[in-house]
Design a protein around this motif. Structure first.
Motif, PDB file in Angstrom:
ATOM      1  N   PRO A 124      -5.664   2.945   8.925  1.00  0.00           N
ATOM      2  CA  PRO A 124      -5.910   4.310   9.413  1.00  0.00           C
ATOM      3  C   PRO A 124      -4.769   4.843  10.285  1.00  0.00           C
ATOM      4  O   PRO A 124      -4.443   6.027  10.220  1.00  0.00           O
ATOM      5  CB  PRO A 124      -7.211   4.170  10.211  1.00  0.00           C
ATOM      6  CG  PRO A 124      -7.899   3.010   9.587  1.00  0.00           C
ATOM      7  CD  PRO A 124      -6.811   2.053   9.186  1.00  0.00           C
ATOM      8  N   LYS A 145      -1.979   6.157   8.082  1.00  0.00           N
ATOM      9  CA  LYS A 145      -2.354   7.442   7.483  1.00  0.00           C
ATOM     10  C   LYS A 145      -2.187   8.567   8.503  1.00  0.00           C
ATOM     11  O   LYS A 145      -1.660   9.650   8.186  1.00  0.00           O
ATOM     12  CB  LYS A 145      -3.799   7.400   6.988  1.00  0.00           C
ATOM     13  CG  LYS A 145      -4.055   6.429   5.852  1.00  0.00           C
ATOM     14  CD  LYS A 145      -5.530   6.454   5.454  1.00  0.00           C
ATOM     15  CE  LYS A 145      -5.840   5.452   4.360  1.00  0.00           C
ATOM     16  NZ  LYS A 145      -7.269   5.474   3.955  1.00  0.00           N
ATOM     17  N   PRO A 151       0.812  -1.233   0.000  1.00  0.00           N
ATOM     18  CA  PRO A 151       0.000   0.000   0.000  1.00  0.00           C
ATOM     19  C   PRO A 151       0.839   1.274   0.000  1.00  0.00           C
ATOM     20  O   PRO A 151       0.453   2.266  -0.617  1.00  0.00           O
ATOM     21  CB  PRO A 151      -0.824  -0.128   1.285  1.00  0.00           C
ATOM     22  CG  PRO A 151      -0.945  -1.604   1.498  1.00  0.00           C
ATOM     23  CD  PRO A 151       0.380  -2.163   1.066  1.00  0.00           C
ATOM     24  N   ALA A 183      -7.500   9.150   1.069  1.00  0.00           N
ATOM     25  CA  ALA A 183      -8.901   8.759   1.202  1.00  0.00           C
ATOM     26  C   ALA A 183      -9.252   7.583   0.287  1.00  0.00           C
ATOM     27  O   ALA A 183     -10.075   6.727   0.638  1.00  0.00           O
ATOM     28  CB  ALA A 183      -9.805   9.951   0.888  1.00  0.00           C
ATOM     29  N   LYS A 184      -8.620   7.522  -0.902  1.00  0.00           N
ATOM     30  CA  LYS A 184      -8.930   6.466  -1.870  1.00  0.00           C
ATOM     31  C   LYS A 184      -8.150   5.180  -1.619  1.00  0.00           C
ATOM     32  O   LYS A 184      -8.422   4.158  -2.240  1.00  0.00           O
ATOM     33  CB  LYS A 184      -8.641   6.970  -3.288  1.00  0.00           C
ATOM     34  CG  LYS A 184      -9.573   8.075  -3.759  1.00  0.00           C
ATOM     35  CD  LYS A 184      -9.162   8.570  -5.136  1.00  0.00           C
ATOM     36  CE  LYS A 184     -10.047   9.726  -5.592  1.00  0.00           C
ATOM     37  NZ  LYS A 184      -9.633  10.262  -6.907  1.00  0.00           N
ATOM     38  N   ASN A 185      -7.165   5.242  -0.726  1.00  0.00           N
ATOM     39  CA  ASN A 185      -6.317   4.070  -0.483  1.00  0.00           C
ATOM     40  C   ASN A 185      -6.860   3.292   0.717  1.00  0.00           C
ATOM     41  O   ASN A 185      -6.462   3.516   1.858  1.00  0.00           O
ATOM     42  CB  ASN A 185      -4.877   4.509  -0.241  1.00  0.00           C
ATOM     43  CG  ASN A 185      -3.896   3.352  -0.351  1.00  0.00           C
ATOM     44  OD1 ASN A 185      -4.238   2.214  -0.042  1.00  0.00           O
ATOM     45  ND2 ASN A 185      -2.683   3.652  -0.787  1.00  0.00           N
ATOM     46  N   ASP A 186      -7.779   2.362   0.463  1.00  0.00           N
ATOM     47  CA  ASP A 186      -8.386   1.582   1.544  1.00  0.00           C
ATOM     48  C   ASP A 186      -7.435   0.531   2.107  1.00  0.00           C
ATOM     49  O   ASP A 186      -7.701  -0.044   3.173  1.00  0.00           O
ATOM     50  CB  ASP A 186      -9.665   0.890   1.037  1.00  0.00           C
ATOM     51  CG  ASP A 186     -10.740   1.896   0.646  1.00  0.00           C
ATOM     52  OD1 ASP A 186     -10.776   2.986   1.253  1.00  0.00           O
ATOM     53  OD2 ASP A 186     -11.521   1.596  -0.272  1.00  0.00           O
ATOM     54  N   ASP A 187      -6.352   0.259   1.393  1.00  0.00           N
ATOM     55  CA  ASP A 187      -5.405  -0.765   1.852  1.00  0.00           C
ATOM     56  C   ASP A 187      -4.496  -0.257   2.970  1.00  0.00           C
ATOM     57  O   ASP A 187      -3.911  -1.049   3.707  1.00  0.00           O
ATOM     58  CB  ASP A 187      -4.538  -1.247   0.685  1.00  0.00           C
ATOM     59  CG  ASP A 187      -5.373  -1.934  -0.394  1.00  0.00           C
ATOM     60  OD1 ASP A 187      -6.406  -2.527  -0.029  1.00  0.00           O
ATOM     61  OD2 ASP A 187      -5.006  -1.861  -1.574  1.00  0.00           O
TER      62      ASP A 187
END
Length: 360
Positions: A245, A248, A132, A238-242
């Motif tokens: 949290p 991030k 990711p 926001a678009k990188n769900d992999d």
């Protein structure tokens, strides 16, 4: 007919008569006891210098062509240990802009920006093992607008890496420093630290105009590069769900705290080991670059730089330890890599002043 340069700013000595061409990057009027005057700043590819047009000559110039190439006649003097030009005549060069050799006037990195951006991409590909993070960096660095801005962006307005390609040069250096420090401390999250180093100054590509004056944009003045960088990264995060949290959040903290103190515009103090490392790597590279630029610009017989307000000191050029003699290999044993390009040429700006948005 192209404009030809004969003397670069670092070559100008006190007492020198000047009849040269420069870019006029700043001009403002002031009032002295003997009448109005112009305070100007001139630039070429190897430095910048301040100058004054005193009254009554100043009254011949109701306005000055900021951002244009100008021919300047006058003399060079020292004022408070800083070189300054006493300008007797200033006129805009009439050559068409497409016939002017801009490489004589705009400072550039000693390396090609395209080469440095490619190296940054390769560094991420090699050092980031968490997929990711790799995907995140690749998408950002290959985004057309971000890519085009990075290729031109300076690292600062006037302090460190203040030239085309300066942002990429500074970013690569901070990445290398961060990785080297993380080797000393195995408990450090090497990957989030590297991603933070790659994007810590991303907002400068929107904060500063890459043109002749390298001035602050409206968003740059109103928000600063830290908030701008976070704003640019947010859609990708926001678009990188992999990405977890927590990762991030840590990355955002690295960017928000990399200036180290509230005094220098940091919204947050570094509160993780990785944030401390990024702050010190960023600050170290900025300070070493500023010092190197100042010392390299000194005339051969001079050992002390002018006083630098940003760091409240002068810098000294010390004697260097001799390098050991090495025997050159016999011609039959030497091999040379084809196509190797040399990027070594002088270009550094001479003076460093405090910028309005803090340092680093």
């Amino acid at each position: 007919m192209a404009v030809q340069k004969k003397m670069f700013i670092p070559d100008i000595q006190p007492g020198t008569r000047i009849d040269e061409v420069f870019v006029l990057v700043e001009a403002r009027q002031g009032q002295a006891r003997n009448g109005p005057y112009w305070q100007v700043r001139l630039q070429d590819a190897r430095g910048a210098v301040d100058g004054k047009i005193w009254s009554p000559v100043s009254q011949n110039y109701p306005e000055l062509p900021v951002g244009e190439v100008v021919r300047v006649a006058g003399s060079a003097d020292l004022f408070r240990d800083q070189l300054q030009l006493r300008i007797e005549q200033l006129e805009a060069v009439t050559a068409p802009r497409d016939q002017i050799d801009w490489s004589l006037f705009l400072p550039r990195s000693v390396r090609e920006p395209e080469e440095m951006l490619l190296e940054l991409e390769e560094l991420c590909k090699r050092e980031l093992h968490h997929a990711p993070w790799r995907k995140f960096c690749r998408k950002i660095l290959q985004h057309p607008e971000i890519r085009s801005r990075l290729l031109l962006a300076p690292g600062a307005k006037s302090m460190h890496h203040a030239y085309i390609g300066g942002l990429l040069e500074h970013t690569l250096s901070v990445c290398r420093l961060s990785l080297a420090i993380s080797d000393q401390y195995p408990e450090v999250d090497r990957e989030v630290l590297l991603v933070g180093a790659v994007f810590h100054d991303l907002g400068k590509a929107w904060e500063l105009d890459a043109g002749i004056q390298r001035d602050y944009t409206d968003p740059g003045r109103l928000l600063g590069h830290i908030l701008l960088g976070l704003e640019v990264l947010e859609p990708f995060l926001a678009k990188n769900d992999d990405l977890a949290p927590g990762l991030k959040l840590h990355l955002k903290h690295l960017l928000a705290s990399h200036h180290g103190t509230y005094e220098y515009g940091s919204p947050s103090l570094p509160k993780t080991s990785e944030a401390l490392i990024l702050h010190y790597a960023d600050n170290l590279d900025a300070k070493v670059n500023m010092t190197s630029v100042l010392v390299q610009a000194l005339p051969e017989e001079t050992t002390w730089t002018p006083y630098q307000r940003s760091m409240e000191r002068q810098f000294y050029r010390p004697e260097r330890t001799p390098k050991p003699e090495t025997k050159r290999p016999a011609a039959a044993n030497r091999t040379e890599r084809p196509g190797v390009r040399s990027f070594l040429h002088e270009l550094q700006p001479k003076y460093a002043d405090v910028n309005e948005n803090g340092e680093g």
